[in-house]
Scaffold this motif. Structure first.
Motif, short mmCIF file in Angstrom:
data_model
loop_
_atom_site.label_atom_id
_atom_site.label_comp_id
_atom_site.label_asym_id
_atom_site.label_seq_id
_atom_site.Cartn_x
_atom_site.Cartn_y
_atom_site.Cartn_z
N THR A 407 0.83 -1.20 0.00
CA THR A 407 0.00 0.00 0.00
C THR A 407 0.87 1.25 0.00
O THR A 407 0.63 2.20 -0.77
N ILE A 408 1.87 1.28 0.85
CA ILE A 408 2.74 2.46 0.95
C ILE A 408 3.51 2.67 -0.36
O ILE A 408 3.56 3.78 -0.89
N LEU A 409 4.10 1.62 -0.90
CA LEU A 409 4.92 1.76 -2.10
C LEU A 409 4.07 2.12 -3.32
O LEU A 409 4.50 2.91 -4.17
N SER A 410 2.89 1.54 -3.41
CA SER A 410 2.05 1.77 -4.58
C SER A 410 1.47 3.18 -4.61
O SER A 410 1.24 3.73 -5.69
N ARG A 411 1.23 3.76 -3.44
CA ARG A 411 0.46 5.00 -3.40
C ARG A 411 1.26 6.23 -2.97
O ARG A 411 0.76 7.35 -3.11
N TYR A 412 2.49 6.03 -2.48
CA TYR A 412 3.24 7.18 -1.96
C TYR A 412 4.69 7.15 -2.43
O TYR A 412 5.29 6.08 -2.55
N GLN A 413 5.22 8.33 -2.67
CA GLN A 413 6.63 8.47 -3.03
C GLN A 413 7.38 8.95 -1.78
O GLN A 413 7.17 10.06 -1.31
N LEU A 414 8.24 8.10 -1.28
CA LEU A 414 9.01 8.40 -0.08
C LEU A 414 10.50 8.34 -0.39
O LEU A 414 10.92 7.64 -1.31
N VAL A 415 11.29 9.05 0.41
CA VAL A 415 12.74 8.90 0.39
C VAL A 415 13.26 8.95 1.82
O VAL A 415 12.56 9.45 2.72
N LEU A 416 14.46 8.44 2.02
CA LEU A 416 15.11 8.58 3.31
C LEU A 416 15.52 10.03 3.50
O LEU A 416 16.02 10.68 2.58
N ALA A 417 15.33 10.56 4.71
CA ALA A 417 15.70 11.95 4.97
C ALA A 417 17.21 12.15 4.89
O ALA A 417 17.68 13.23 4.51
N ASP A 418 17.96 11.14 5.25
CA ASP A 418 19.42 11.20 5.17
C ASP A 418 19.89 9.91 4.50
O ASP A 418 20.03 8.88 5.15
N GLU A 419 20.11 9.99 3.21
CA GLU A 419 20.43 8.78 2.45
C GLU A 419 21.80 8.20 2.79
O GLU A 419 22.08 7.04 2.49
N LYS A 420 22.66 8.99 3.43
CA LYS A 420 23.99 8.51 3.78
C LYS A 420 24.03 7.84 5.16
O LYS A 420 25.02 7.19 5.50
N ARG A 421 22.98 8.02 5.94
CA ARG A 421 22.96 7.45 7.29
C ARG A 421 22.81 5.93 7.22
O ARG A 421 21.90 5.42 6.55
N VAL A 422 23.67 5.23 7.92
CA VAL A 422 23.56 3.77 8.03
C VAL A 422 22.80 3.46 9.32
O VAL A 422 23.30 3.73 10.42
#
Length: 460
Positions: A407-422
């Motif tokens: 549901t989340i992937l199909s209906r919403y566009q999300l990204v990580l706030a800090d893509e470099k954070r492990v």
């Protein structure tokens, strides 16, 4: 008796290491001692096993190695004296069987549309262009789902009362204050609502009152069409043929609530992290999901092979149970070449089994394809435990996990706030969600087959 080798550090030092970094402790022990090792703390040796063959022995040697409820008594103040963890033998088997129908098969399928609706409702409340923390957001979803499955509630005054109370109960159950009280019995003094133990007791009394009122009303107005766990228990008989008491019913819920919210939320949050850390994984999932359309049948979603592989890989790295529940050796038995005497406690390390190079090459890496290329036995992949203590909510948890992610992937566009954070795991109770709570950004809502826009995230 010659026990497997193990650390010679003091029990206090070992306990401190484990509490500070539980998974790091397991990694260190596995690297140093291999498939089986002994932790000595007091008079009772604890043997930890991670070899699949050894795991099979633990689960199948029921006469020699008992899944004894008395080993879980320390959790009684949290989950009740008559919960599944505390029971043995016929009582445990019978009450486990009572819980199975509402949490498996066709009953679980009836929750499908509701799970998708709840996930969409919670996500739709997030503002476009703003950040949010994934773990507490997903917890809102899993709490509503478990309220539906356990109590059949999704609206109305009684639903709101349960929802607010459970939020308080579950939050305090994870708190340091309750943890200290469980560890040190002398702290369990009810000094009123402003003392930690008094506050916990007050919450439990509120739960009892609310639950008993609900039971009484349902007994007066029987509805055979209801499919939730409580409705199943209200007219059930115990192992002696007598109606279940209020207390017996009540004590079956705490562990299901804790697992139903926290364990599921942890697994879904980690999945969101890896999906959005690895563009190839996200793209392949969308290629599988998009052809189903905007309002797919939930059963079509749960049958998707790559989505299933992604869920399994998330559960492999951080399983809902890091170790099996303790078992007690009652008769001499040989396990992996060691003769274990009565009184020895044995636990399987699910986490270490899932980190084995011979089973999962490059085990620290997120590779869903491994579950498309190989079939794993129940002793090689066991995120929900095994044997008599296997999680009764496993089917619902996997069903929910797939539908929420889809549901989340199909209906919403999300990204990580800090893509470099492990992201690193942090122990909260028996679960290990991302330590930061996983900060993400809501970019937009998806429509049709539209691909997400390019976006440069920041950590503000």
């Amino acid at each position: 008796m010659k026990l497997p080798e193990g650390p010679k550090d003091s029990p206090r030092s070992l306990s401190r290491h484990f509490k500070t970094d539980p998974l790091g402790f397991m990694d260190a022990m596995g690297d140093r001692y291999g498939d089986i090792f002994t932790i000595l703390g007091g008079d009772t040796p604890l043997v930890i096993v991670s070899n699949p063959q050894g795991m099979k022995q633990i689960f199948t040697s029921a006469k020699e190695i008992a899944a004894s409820g008395k080993l879980n008594q320390g959790g009684a103040p949290l989950v009740g004296n008559n919960g599944l963890l505390m029971l043995d033998g016929l009582r445990h088997k019978h009450r486990r069987q009572l819980l199975m129908p509402p949490l498996h098969g066709n009953r679980v399928k009836t929750y499908g549309q509701r799970i998708c609706e709840v996930a969409d409702k919670v996500m739709n409340d997030l503002a476009i262009g703003e950040s949010f923390y994934a773990y507490p957001t997903v917890q809102k979803i899993t709490l509503e789902v478990i309220l539906q499955a356990l109590f059949g509630l999704h609206e109305g005054e009684r639903y709101e009362q349960f929802r607010l109370l459970f939020s308080k109960l579950l939050s305090f159950a994870r708190s340091r204050w309750l943890g200290l009280s469980l560890s040190y019995p002398f702290l369990r003094r009810d000094l009123g609502r402003w003392s930690p133990w008094g506050y916990w007791q007050n919450l439990q009394r509120q739960f009892d009152k609310l639950l008993y009122t609900e039971i009484a009303e349902r007994r007066e107005q029987a509805d055979a069409s209801r499919t939730d766990v409580l409705s199943e228990l209200i007219f059930a008989r115990d192992e002696t043929g007598q109606p279940m008491t209020y207390e017996d019913m009540r004590d079956l819920f705490p562990s299901l609530l804790l697992g139903g919210q926290d364990a599921s939320a942890t697994a879904i949050t980690w999945s969101l992290y890896w999906i959005h850390s690895l563009p190839a994984v996200r793209d392949r999932l969308l290629e599988e999901l998009d052809p189903l359309g905007e309002s797919p049948d939930p059963m079509s979603i749960v049958a998707l092979p790559y989505l299933s592989a992604v869920c399994n890989e998330a559960l492999r790295i951080y399983p809902t149970q890091v170790v099996t529940f303790p078992r007690l050796v009652e008769s001499p038995i040989e396990v992996m070449g060691y003769e274990l005497s009565p009184g020895t406690v044995v636990r399987g390390s699910i986490y270490l089994t899932h980190q084995r190079e011979d089973l999962y090459p490059q085990p620290k890496q997120f590779k869903p394809e491994r579950f498309l290329e190989r079939q794993y036995s129940p002793y090689e992949f066991l995120p929900f435990g095994g044997g008599a203590r296997r999680c009764p909510g496993e089917a619902l948890a996997l069903f929910e996990m797939k539908l929420v992610l889809a549901t989340i992937l199909s209906r919403y566009q999300l990204v990580l706030a800090d893509e470099k954070r492990v992201e690193k795991p942090k122990a909260i109770g028996v679960n290990y969600p991302p330590a930061s709570g996983l900060k993400m950004l809501m970019l937009d809502r998806r429509s049709g087959q539209e691909q997400p826009q390019q976006f440069v995230a920041n950590s503000a």
